[in-house]
Design a protein around this motif. Sequence first.
Motif, PDB file in Angstrom:
ATOM      1  N   TRP A   1       0.575  -1.259   0.101  1.00 47.50           N
ATOM      2  CA  TRP A   1       0.133   0.028   0.097  1.00 47.50           C
ATOM      3  C   TRP A   1       0.742   1.230   0.017  1.00 47.50           C
ATOM      4  O   TRP A   1       0.470   2.319   0.660  1.00 47.50           O
ATOM      5  CB  TRP A   1      -1.082  -0.028   1.123  1.00 47.50           C
ATOM      6  N   SER A   2       1.963   1.183  -0.535  1.00 43.75           N
ATOM      7  CA  SER A   2       2.878   2.397  -0.610  1.00 43.75           C
ATOM      8  C   SER A   2       2.999   2.835  -2.416  1.00 43.75           C
ATOM      9  O   SER A   2       4.235   2.719  -2.885  1.00 43.75           O
ATOM     10  CB  SER A   2       4.225   1.891  -0.208  1.00 43.75           C
ATOM     11  N   ILE A   3       1.647   3.138  -2.737  1.00 44.35           N
ATOM     12  CA  ILE A   3       1.544   3.215  -4.185  1.00 44.35           C
ATOM     13  C   ILE A   3       2.451   4.309  -4.868  1.00 44.35           C
ATOM     14  O   ILE A   3       2.993   4.419  -5.771  1.00 44.35           O
ATOM     15  CB  ILE A   3       0.213   3.463  -4.880  1.00 44.35           C
ATOM     16  N   GLU A   4       2.721   5.328  -4.142  1.00 46.57           N
ATOM     17  CA  GLU A   4       3.583   6.712  -4.331  1.00 46.57           C
ATOM     18  C   GLU A   4       5.157   5.926  -4.774  1.00 46.57           C
ATOM     19  O   GLU A   4       5.610   6.433  -5.614  1.00 46.57           O
ATOM     20  CB  GLU A   4       3.606   7.754  -3.461  1.00 46.57           C
ATOM     21  N   ASP A   5       5.477   5.159  -3.722  1.00 46.09           N
ATOM     22  CA  ASP A   5       6.740   4.752  -3.976  1.00 46.09           C
ATOM     23  C   ASP A   5       7.132   3.804  -5.222  1.00 46.09           C
ATOM     24  O   ASP A   5       8.078   3.791  -5.664  1.00 46.09           O
ATOM     25  CB  ASP A   5       7.334   4.040  -2.642  1.00 46.09           C
ATOM     26  N   ALA A   6       5.884   2.875  -5.203  1.00 49.44           N
ATOM     27  CA  ALA A   6       5.998   2.094  -6.622  1.00 49.44           C
ATOM     28  C   ALA A   6       5.950   3.164  -7.614  1.00 49.44           C
ATOM     29  O   ALA A   6       6.714   2.716  -8.687  1.00 49.44           O
ATOM     30  CB  ALA A   6       4.749   1.399  -6.531  1.00 49.44           C
ATOM     31  N   ARG A   7       5.076   3.904  -7.617  1.00 46.22           N
ATOM     32  CA  ARG A   7       5.252   5.021  -8.908  1.00 46.22           C
ATOM     33  C   ARG A   7       6.562   5.589  -8.981  1.00 46.22           C
ATOM     34  O   ARG A   7       7.015   5.929 -10.272  1.00 46.22           O
ATOM     35  CB  ARG A   7       4.032   5.999  -8.823  1.00 46.22           C
ATOM     36  N   LYS A   8       7.198   6.145  -8.103  1.00 46.47           N
ATOM     37  CA  LYS A   8       8.538   6.717  -8.166  1.00 46.47           C
ATOM     38  C   LYS A   8       9.730   5.543  -8.883  1.00 46.47           C
ATOM     39  O   LYS A   8      10.506   6.188  -9.615  1.00 46.47           O
ATOM     40  CB  LYS A   8       8.970   7.082  -6.776  1.00 46.47           C
ATOM     41  N   ILE A   9       9.418   4.503  -8.515  1.00 46.76           N
ATOM     42  CA  ILE A   9      10.207   3.393  -9.122  1.00 46.76           C
ATOM     43  C   ILE A   9      10.027   3.161 -10.519  1.00 46.76           C
ATOM     44  O   ILE A   9      10.927   3.362 -11.318  1.00 46.76           O
ATOM     45  CB  ILE A   9      10.193   1.992  -8.188  1.00 46.76           C
ATOM     46  N   TYR A  10       8.846   3.175 -10.850  1.00 45.46           N
ATOM     47  CA  TYR A  10       8.234   2.977 -12.206  1.00 45.46           C
ATOM     48  C   TYR A  10       8.963   3.955 -13.308  1.00 45.46           C
ATOM     49  O   TYR A  10       9.509   3.764 -14.077  1.00 45.46           O
ATOM     50  CB  TYR A  10       6.766   2.961 -12.194  1.00 45.46           C
ATOM     51  N   SER A  11       8.574   5.352 -12.384  1.00 45.16           N
ATOM     52  CA  SER A  11       9.098   6.525 -13.332  1.00 45.16           C
ATOM     53  C   SER A  11      10.578   6.717 -13.407  1.00 45.16           C
ATOM     54  O   SER A  11      11.252   7.141 -14.509  1.00 45.16           O
ATOM     55  CB  SER A  11       8.533   7.712 -12.438  1.00 45.16           C
ATOM     56  N   SER A  12      11.493   6.085 -12.663  1.00 44.66           N
ATOM     57  CA  SER A  12      12.842   5.889 -12.850  1.00 44.66           C
ATOM     58  C   SER A  12      13.631   4.842 -13.552  1.00 44.66           C
ATOM     59  O   SER A  12      14.769   4.904 -13.859  1.00 44.66           O
ATOM     60  CB  SER A  12      13.431   6.193 -11.164  1.00 44.66           C
ATOM     61  N   MET A  13      12.548   4.009 -13.924  1.00 49.21           N
ATOM     62  CA  MET A  13      13.020   2.855 -14.549  1.00 49.21           C
ATOM     63  C   MET A  13      13.587   3.275 -15.902  1.00 49.21           C
ATOM     64  O   MET A  13      12.612   4.129 -16.512  1.00 49.21           O
ATOM     65  CB  MET A  13      12.032   1.804 -14.804  1.00 49.21           C
ATOM     66  N   PRO A  14      14.719   2.686 -16.642  1.00 48.48           N
ATOM     67  CA  PRO A  14      14.991   3.164 -18.011  1.00 48.48           C
ATOM     68  C   PRO A  14      14.214   2.591 -19.102  1.00 48.48           C
ATOM     69  O   PRO A  14      13.934   3.048 -20.063  1.00 48.48           O
ATOM     70  CB  PRO A  14      16.465   2.588 -18.028  1.00 48.48           C
ATOM     71  N   GLU A  15      13.579   1.555 -18.809  1.00 46.64           N
ATOM     72  CA  GLU A  15      12.402   0.983 -19.769  1.00 46.64           C
ATOM     73  C   GLU A  15      11.417   0.151 -18.847  1.00 46.64           C
ATOM     74  O   GLU A  15      11.547  -0.328 -17.942  1.00 46.64           O
ATOM     75  CB  GLU A  15      13.369  -0.260 -20.665  1.00 46.64           C
ATOM     76  N   TRP A  16      10.491  -0.012 -19.334  1.00 45.49           N
ATOM     77  CA  TRP A  16       9.251  -0.748 -18.852  1.00 45.49           C
ATOM     78  C   TRP A  16       8.952  -1.927 -19.684  1.00 45.49           C
ATOM     79  O   TRP A  16       9.017  -2.229 -20.927  1.00 45.49           O
ATOM     80  CB  TRP A  16       7.977   0.241 -18.870  1.00 45.49           C
ATOM     81  N   SER A  17       8.137  -2.868 -18.946  1.00 41.42           N
ATOM     82  CA  SER A  17       7.837  -4.097 -19.450  1.00 41.42           C
ATOM     83  C   SER A  17       6.254  -4.317 -18.899  1.00 41.42           C
ATOM     84  O   SER A  17       5.813  -3.648 -18.153  1.00 41.42           O
ATOM     85  CB  SER A  17       8.538  -5.359 -19.182  1.00 41.42           C
ATOM     86  N   VAL A  18       5.548  -5.396 -19.670  1.00 40.06           N
ATOM     87  CA  VAL A  18       4.345  -5.557 -19.279  1.00 40.06           C
ATOM     88  C   VAL A  18       4.234  -5.906 -17.706  1.00 40.06           C
ATOM     89  O   VAL A  18       3.307  -5.517 -16.947  1.00 40.06           O
ATOM     90  CB  VAL A  18       3.673  -6.621 -20.092  1.00 40.06           C
ATOM     91  N   VAL A  19       5.146  -6.712 -17.360  1.00 38.60           N
ATOM     92  CA  VAL A  19       5.383  -6.894 -15.837  1.00 38.60           C
ATOM     93  C   VAL A  19       5.377  -5.896 -14.977  1.00 38.60           C
ATOM     94  O   VAL A  19       4.678  -5.657 -13.869  1.00 38.60           O
ATOM     95  CB  VAL A  19       6.417  -7.900 -15.938  1.00 38.60           C
ATOM     96  N   SER A  20       6.267  -4.826 -15.196  1.00 37.01           N
ATOM     97  CA  SER A  20       6.371  -3.700 -14.462  1.00 37.01           C
ATOM     98  C   SER A  20       5.173  -2.752 -14.461  1.00 37.01           C
ATOM     99  O   SER A  20       4.568  -2.399 -13.502  1.00 37.01           O
ATOM    100  CB  SER A  20       7.644  -2.903 -14.801  1.00 37.01           C
ATOM    101  N   MET A  21       4.347  -2.745 -15.689  1.00 38.57           N
ATOM    102  CA  MET A  21       3.208  -1.961 -15.832  1.00 38.57           C
ATOM    103  C   MET A  21       2.184  -2.666 -15.135  1.00 38.57           C
ATOM    104  O   MET A  21       1.283  -2.146 -14.353  1.00 38.57           O
ATOM    105  CB  MET A  21       3.035  -1.536 -17.283  1.00 38.57           C
ATOM    106  N   ASN A  22       2.061  -3.971 -15.236  1.00 44.06           N
ATOM    107  CA  ASN A  22       0.919  -4.640 -14.536  1.00 44.06           C
ATOM    108  C   ASN A  22       0.956  -4.805 -13.269  1.00 44.06           C
ATOM    109  O   ASN A  22       0.052  -4.686 -12.190  1.00 44.06           O
ATOM    110  CB  ASN A  22       1.241  -6.328 -14.785  1.00 44.06           C
ATOM    111  N   ALA A  23       2.133  -4.702 -12.428  1.00 38.51           N
ATOM    112  CA  ALA A  23       2.391  -4.338 -11.043  1.00 38.51           C
ATOM    113  C   ALA A  23       1.787  -2.936 -10.676  1.00 38.51           C
ATOM    114  O   ALA A  23       1.373  -3.004  -9.674  1.00 38.51           O
ATOM    115  CB  ALA A  23       3.875  -4.445 -10.508  1.00 38.51           C
ATOM    116  N   LEU A  24       2.209  -2.026 -11.335  1.00 39.61           N
ATOM    117  CA  LEU A  24       1.708  -0.640 -10.929  1.00 39.61           C
ATOM    118  C   LEU A  24       0.015  -0.532 -11.238  1.00 39.61           C
ATOM    119  O   LEU A  24      -0.538   0.059 -10.448  1.00 39.61           O
ATOM    120  CB  LEU A  24       2.433   0.373 -11.807  1.00 39.61           C
ATOM    121  N   ILE A  25      -0.307  -1.238 -12.136  1.00 42.55           N
ATOM    122  CA  ILE A  25      -1.886  -0.983 -12.681  1.00 42.55           C
ATOM    123  C   ILE A  25      -2.461  -1.709 -11.550  1.00 42.55           C
ATOM    124  O   ILE A  25      -3.543  -1.382 -10.975  1.00 42.55           O
ATOM    125  CB  ILE A  25      -2.090  -1.789 -14.013  1.00 42.55           C
TER     126      ILE A  25
END
Length: 181
Positions: free
Chosen positions: A96-120
């Motif tokens: 339940w720390s979605i803001e921290d999850a979003r920070k990690i997502y935003s800092s990643m050099p590339e995204w995958s379906v897996v990383s986007m699914n985790a955030l979704i």
Amino acid sequence: MELFLDMTQRTIELDEFTFTGILSSCACFESLEIGRQNEVTWHSTDEVALASILSACGNAKLLEAGLQFHCLAVKLGLEANLFVGGSLIDMYSKCWSIEDARKIYSSMPEWSVVSMNALISGYALKNIKEAINLLSEMLALGLKPSEITFASLIDACKGSQVILGLQIHCAIVKRGLLCGS
């Protein structure tokens, strides 16, 4: 696990497969306590091991332990790794720390379906509108939503979101993702 905890000398050498196996098989996640209470020597820590450990922290809702392993990821230079980054997003979302999850997502050099699914998945239960925006972003990036993407979204449509749930169901049918199709 009990045999280990009863030992008088608790210095142990673990490789990532052993520790990950302990985490995966121990429903109570006492193995995280082993790491805190005893001297643990790592033979090596790679992205697969760290991703598995972070996933276990998220599944058990152990934010404090997850934070410690996040620090280890930073120290080892693995925070931006696709596997570790996705597991960090998943761990923070499940804790339940979605803001921290979003920070990690935003800092990643590339995204995958897996990383986007985790955030979704993390957003779906708290902010369905943002979860839908992420689905749109996923499509714009040319990533193909998976069954997990839609399962996270449809699960969030209980109660007052029936119309949205029907629209998501139509997208599932259109993409041929129904069971047996």
